[in-house]
Design an enzyme around this catalytic site. Sequence first.
Site, mmCIF file in Angstrom:
data_model
loop_
_atom_site.group_PDB
_atom_site.id
_atom_site.type_symbol
_atom_site.label_atom_id
_atom_site.label_comp_id
_atom_site.label_asym_id
_atom_site.label_seq_id
_atom_site.Cartn_x
_atom_site.Cartn_y
_atom_site.Cartn_z
ATOM 1 N N ASP A 232 41.220 44.197 32.548
ATOM 2 C CA ASP A 232 41.966 44.968 33.522
ATOM 3 C C ASP A 232 40.976 45.972 34.083
ATOM 4 O O ASP A 232 39.937 46.249 33.471
ATOM 5 C CB ASP A 232 43.186 45.652 32.876
ATOM 6 C CG ASP A 232 44.199 46.080 33.939
ATOM 7 O OD1 ASP A 232 45.382 46.268 33.599
ATOM 8 O OD2 ASP A 232 43.802 46.191 35.117
HETATM 9 C C1 GLC Z 1 45.560 47.573 37.697
HETATM 10 C C2 GLC Z 1 46.599 46.734 36.987
HETATM 11 C C3 GLC Z 1 46.340 45.264 37.076
HETATM 12 C C4 GLC Z 1 45.717 44.953 38.411
HETATM 13 C C5 GLC Z 1 44.335 45.571 38.409
HETATM 14 C C6 GLC Z 1 43.641 45.396 39.750
HETATM 15 O O1 GLC Z 1 45.276 48.738 36.989
HETATM 16 O O2 GLC Z 1 46.882 47.086 35.632
HETATM 17 O O3 GLC Z 1 47.595 44.597 36.895
HETATM 18 O O4 GLC Z 1 45.628 43.549 38.607
HETATM 19 O O5 GLC Z 1 44.347 46.932 38.042
HETATM 20 O O6 GLC Z 1 44.327 46.121 40.735
#
Ligand code: GLC
Length: 756
Positions: A232
């Site tokens: 993430d």
């Molecule tokens: C965010 C989210 C994730 C997302 C990523 C990119 O913090 O937790 O679900 O795909 O970052 O935006």
Amino acid sequence: MTRKEIEAIVAQMTVEEKASLCSGGDFWHTKAVERLGVPAMMVSDGPHGLRKQKDEGDHLGVNDSIVAVCYPAGCASASSFDRNLLNEMGQAIGEACQAEGVGVILGPAVNIKRSPLCGRNFEYYSEDPYVAGEIAASYIKGVQSKNVGTSIKHFMANSQETRRMSSDSRVDERTMREIYMPAFETAVKESKPWTVMCSYNRINGTYAAENKTLLTDVLRDEWGFDGFVVSDWGAVNDRVAGVKAGLDLEMPPSCGVNDKLIEKAVKDGSLDESILDQTVIRILEIVYKYMDNRDKEAVFDRQAQHEFSRKVAEESLVLLKNEGILPLKKEQKIAFIGQYAEKPRYQGGGSSHINSFKVTGALEMVRDMPNVIYARGYDDAEDRTDEKLVAEAVEAAKAAEVAVIFAGLPDAFESEGYDRTHMQMPESQNYLIEEIAKVQPNVVVVLHNGSPVEMPWLPKVKGVLEAYLGGEAVGEAEYRILFGEVNPSGKLAETFPLHLEDNPSYLYYIGEEDVVEYREGVFVGYRYYDKKKMNVLFPFGYGLSYTTFDYSNITLDKESIKDTETLTVSVDITNTGKVAGKEIVQLYVSDKESTPIRPVKELKGFEKIELAPGETKTVTFRLNDRAFAYYNTQIQDFHIETGDFKISVGSSSRDIRLEAEVYVESTRSIPKKYHLNTTFGDISKDPEAEKFLAPLYAACTMIDACDTNSAEGLGTSSKAMQDAMMQYMPLRALVSFQDGTIDFTRLQEVLDQLNQ
Ligand code: GLC
């Protein structure tokens, strides 16, 4: 590009180049290696639409993104219980990705709804792992059928937003296996997502981004995942540990800081270069899988997809209450009340926030209906009652035959990044509904919320339509359902509890500082409310229709099965009403008698069928061993205890229409591990044990408690007390109540015989 060819390219790379490929080229791309012609691939959110950012990238939906179609969020689309629909939605999103040059959509998001308070519940599917897994697998198959990848997220146990980047989810193994893993397991095994996104948090002390047990032992070695794992955004803790554990791609890149740590580790020998090679190969296999099969003809037809988004919403909205008030008649004098009639809340805040192509409110659909009047009623910018707006709304309601109030949760009440602290709607909206109900007996409330809310006004209204966050075309769907052009067919994929305090995680939901204990274990959602026989506001699997359905003729193809066989269950469903409709038929399995504490019943099948008035169709379910099994931590595997199981088929978890029983015989015994502290009661459950225990009873001198003449081998006087004493007495305690013939050698001999 074949694997061999990719390996050959990697073989030409320097350690620096390989290390650099373990992180993105920028916020949204993998890294290219110009020298070797390695291209970069774009990834973007997800999950219910394409959030592609051309310029400044961010992971919170702050900066601009291209215009795209916003589909119903996960809370809504899961309520369709329609695998084909989710597959179609996946295809549409895949098509958009191809047209826009995006190789992986960052979704689906499948974290289990442990509490109604989770700020991101709107994005997630269910409190039930079977629903979450089936819906996710369907979505993934759809997207990937367009040769675009997915990234099922967030792996795992990320069921809150509070302190998400540092909190430690403490989850026992059985609960992980039965509740928090299955959605990922089903998706990986059934639809082979190209990538998996690890979560921010720790799981039992180790960050997901470096959790080898999860990323390699379970995900790859057990479930057969063969894509790449992406962090993430900002989830990396120890990058080298991550590479070793199976985290392939760090996003966003850390300006080379972590790449250098990888390089250093290879050079100082603490990271085997072959592991680095494997990481790079995994990433490039996906990059080339997409880049080599670009669909240059793909078109992102936003209008067509807007219309399809409406169809998804129509299949997902849930009719929660209808006391003869819906569908409305077009000639009725109707008041549409509430800002959400004009500007519906249709999506959530954060990384999933789509720059929507066209948003339609229900009010737009009635513009040319003079018999429909509108009053704004409230302003959701803040939770403050505007008496003028209320007065206007009350007047409008008074003058109408029916008042339809469009209400729900404002953006500020729920979002990625923080959790709710209560389940209430804005006071100002509750007040408005109450005031209108005082002057108008015919009230319908249309709700726009990503997670359960309390409804203090429920007894005073005749209809409730749950629109959840129903996507950019939600107003059109609401209009068509309210006026009966579409018969609502959605059902709740989560329980609406009466009170927040009723929720099993209530006492310790967000934990203390960074420690979050999932103390409720497997008793999440209806598994808890059913076990406790609690009343709920609306049960899991519940949803009304404008028609009625009859269930009949449940049949099982076998009365008994071995745990290696499948059971086929069929049931006839008849539309007994006057209009066509769709029914979501649910199948639950109960273990009638179990050693471990188990939920009363668990959903193990659902099918959505369409029936014309009077039509009957047979619905068939095939159950394999996992439908009956619980996770046994001793053998670290799913296991079925021999015995009777109940098959319940119904219209909701609390509306079981038909039941049947099946005997399941286990072909796998659990290795016995009796020891000196095993109790006589536990050993005597084993039919084989009696003959070994008899001599011990004979040597026992407790008050005639050891009378081996009686069936239980216990005396008759004050039987209950003696029963209990013997039942709960560990073997080793016999040395204190014996005739001198027992010592630990003797006890060990008996144990050896028992443990054969
Ligand atoms: C965010 C989210 C994730 C997302 C990523 C990119 O913090 O937790 O679900 O795909 O970052 O935006």
